[in-house]
Design an enzyme around this catalytic site. Structure first.
Site: not given
Ligand code: 16G
Ligand code: MG
Length: 561
Positions: A284, A389, A286, A391, A520, A522, A67
């Site tokens: 992004d 989201e 992907d 993002n 939270r 990651s 991604s």
């Molecule tokens: C991944 C997730 C995205 C989420 C991000 C959070 C999918 C397809 N992608 O990229 O939705 O916002 O992780 O990342 O589920 P983090 O847990 O590192 O903050």
């Molecule tokens: Mg992506």
């Protein structure tokens, strides 16, 4: 499990030793790591996908991508029969497989799982796995590892779909399992046809509105830009210029792309002062995230971000409007009425101003934890579930039940009042359900829907941006000893453990007007994430810094001295 099957697995898996001293885990969206250590993981996910295909007697998808992560990383996402992400029930097995230290243990795990799940490995069923990959250089050799994994399961076959966006692969899996045509051309055709349909239904008064016609898209130097170049040739009513399309010298996701733009809020490579006021979008690496932005005239290098929350708000407004047209003048006693249940799903990262706005529209807003699998699951419980989201990852899900009612209603209206506003609303909703990817968030289909709605409303990008004013926010990350020590609840807005941390965050947040903050762990990086918003940027920055300090006190390297 037959002896022959065991022998094959044992032999091939010995060519894919797991990396020493590394624990790899199935995170929020599958496995992700430096590409150099992923051969064995991809091989094992190949096995898992075959088992999943045999178990569900359906086509499964395996996408090789990391991604928005850096180009030297790679990863794997798995698409379940409906095109959604792999069921959470199989995630622990994915973790076990990925971390099995030797072929013997791997064999034992598979054997036990096959028995427990009653997976037919006797050749009576054929499994089929569609494999896609993004443009990362490591993709080709990891594809071979995936094919070896799939080939290690008797009765499973791999189909190399080539370089695709993640949502394209999810879309294909879903289409195949519904018995529909599922080539890349079919995907492009469905998107361009339904987009055209929406454009044809634009109210007359907005048809001549030529303002803001140009759209410039940052392709993150990845697959999304490449595919948009193809798609745009099939759209006659939209002028799109793709930059950072991956053909030039730029590096995938480096200083470009939706993640960069959304987090840094500065102009990415390839954009600048010459783009002031133009409608711009960013994908992004992907192609499953989309944000919009404009370059302000103050030459600060900053951008005005139009994030996933605002895309969600635009979609929600449009859908709500179409539903109310459709339900206007309905005979309350008629049997063919259907009060569609519309739900909006956000995460704690949603800007507070967006949530206020959506609630003011009278919409039901619910929250889930971060990660598409959670939002998608929730959204699928509504007739129309819109999830995003901040993002930029999101889509609109339509229930089968609502769609068949809508189809029937459209036929009925076309018989009694063809061309009426009500029928047009029905047609628009049907077109949206065809345009917007039903399997997963999709930047390309999202972009076309945004464009169609802006044209429908006769809105400039600035009019859209002014729907509400975002509260200033800040995101930070903190390196900690063990991020799993943080346990949260209430869609990640409340820390349960370590004890006392939430009270400390509350006390800090209370000092700020419109203050809100949470932490939270990651799911994709070894860090704790901090989010804060408040009435001014300075206040949001200060709150984020104070909460990051608290996280460090409770969990950082100094905390266990
Ligand atoms: C991944 C997730 C995205 C989420 C991000 C959070 C999918 C397809 N992608 O990229 O939705 O916002 O992780 O990342 O589920 P983090 O847990 O590192 O903050
Ligand atoms: Mg992506």
């Amino acid at each position: 499990m037959e002896e022959e099957q065991k022998a094959i697995l044992f032999k091939i898996s010995s060519h894919f030793p797991s990396p020493q001293g590394v624990k790899i885990s199935y995170g929020t969206a599958g496995f992700r790591a430096d590409a150099s250590i992923l051969q064995s993981t991809v091989y094992r996910v190949g096995i898992l996908s075959s088992l999943r295909s045999l178990k569900t007697q359906s086509v499964i998808g395996l996408m090789i991508t990391a991604s928005h992560n850096k180009v030297t990383d790679n990863g794997i996402k798995i698409a379940d029969p409906s095109g959604e992400m792999l069921t959470q029930a199989w995630e622990p097995f994915a973790d076990q497989l990925a971390n099995a230290s030797d072929p013997q243990l791997l064999l034992q795990l598979i054997s036990e799982f096959v028995t427990k799940e009653n997976i037919p490995l006797d050749g009576t069923w054929t499994g089929e796995i569609l494999v896609g990959r993004d443009t990362r250089p490591s993709g080709a050799s990891l594809l071979e590892a995936a094919e070896q994994g799939i080939g290690s399961v008797v009765g499973a076959v791999a189909l190399d779909m080539g370089i695709l966006t993640t949502p394209q692969l999810h879309w294909m899996v879903r289409a195949r399992n519904k018995g529909m045509r599922a080539t890349e051309l079919d995907y492009f055709k469905q998107l361009s046809d339904s987009f055209r349909c929406l454009m044809d239904l634009i109210p007359n008064k907005h048809k001549l509105n030529e303002t803001d016609d140009k759209l410039v898209v940052d392709g993150a130097n990845g697959v999304g830009g490449e595919k948009l170049e193809i798609l745009k040739k099939m759209l006659d009513s939209l002028a799109i210029e793709v930059r950072n399309s991956g053909k030039g010298e730029g590096v995938l996701n480096e200083g470009v792309g939706a993640d960069y733009v959304q987090k840094e809020k500065v102009t990415q490579h390839g954009f600048g002062i010459e783009d002031v006021g133009i409608r711009c979008a960013s994908l992004d690496g992907d192609g499953d995230r989309l944000v919009y932005f404009t370059v302000p005239s103050n030459s600060s290098g900053d951008i005005d971000l139009i994030d996933g929350d605002k895309i969600l708000s635009l979609f929600a407004l449009f859908i709500k409007e179409q539903l109310s047209i459709l339900n206007k003048e309905v005979d309350k006693n008629a049997t063919n009425n259907y009060e569609a249940c519309l739900g909006v799903i956000q995460t704690a990262y949603a800007n507070g101003a967006s949530t206020d706005y959506l609630k003011q529209l009278g919409l039901e807003v619910v929250f889930t934890q971060t990660g598409v699998k959670y939002l998608h699951e929730k959204a699928s419980q509504y007739d129309i579930g819109i999830y995003f989201e901040a993002n930029g990852h999101g889509t609109i899900l339509f229930s089968e039940c609502f769609l068949s009612w809508l189809d029937a209603r459209n036929n009925e209206l076309s018989a009694i009042s063809k061309g009426s506003e009500q029928q047009k609303a029905a047609l628009r909703l049907l077109a949206v359900s065809n345009l917007i990817n039903q399997a997963v968030g999709d930047a390309l289909s999202g972009l076309l829907l945004v464009e169609a709605i802006l044209k429908h409303m006769g809105w400039s990008v600035h009019r859209w941006s002014d729907l509400y004013q975002d509260l200033p926010s800040r995101q930070l990350k903190v390196k900690v000893v063990d991020r799993t020590a943080v346990v949260t609840t209430n869609a990640e807005t409340v820390v349960l453990r370590p004890h006392g941390l939430q009270e400390a965050i509350n006390a800090e947040t209370a000092k700020y007007t419109r203050g809100r903050s949470f932490i939270r762990p990651s799911g994709t990086e070894d860090v704790i994430r901090v989010y804060a918003e408040a009435s001014t940027q300075e206040a949001a920055d200060n709150l984020a810094n104070s909460v990051a300090e608290l996280a460090d006190q409770f969990l950082g390297y100094g905390s266990n001295k």
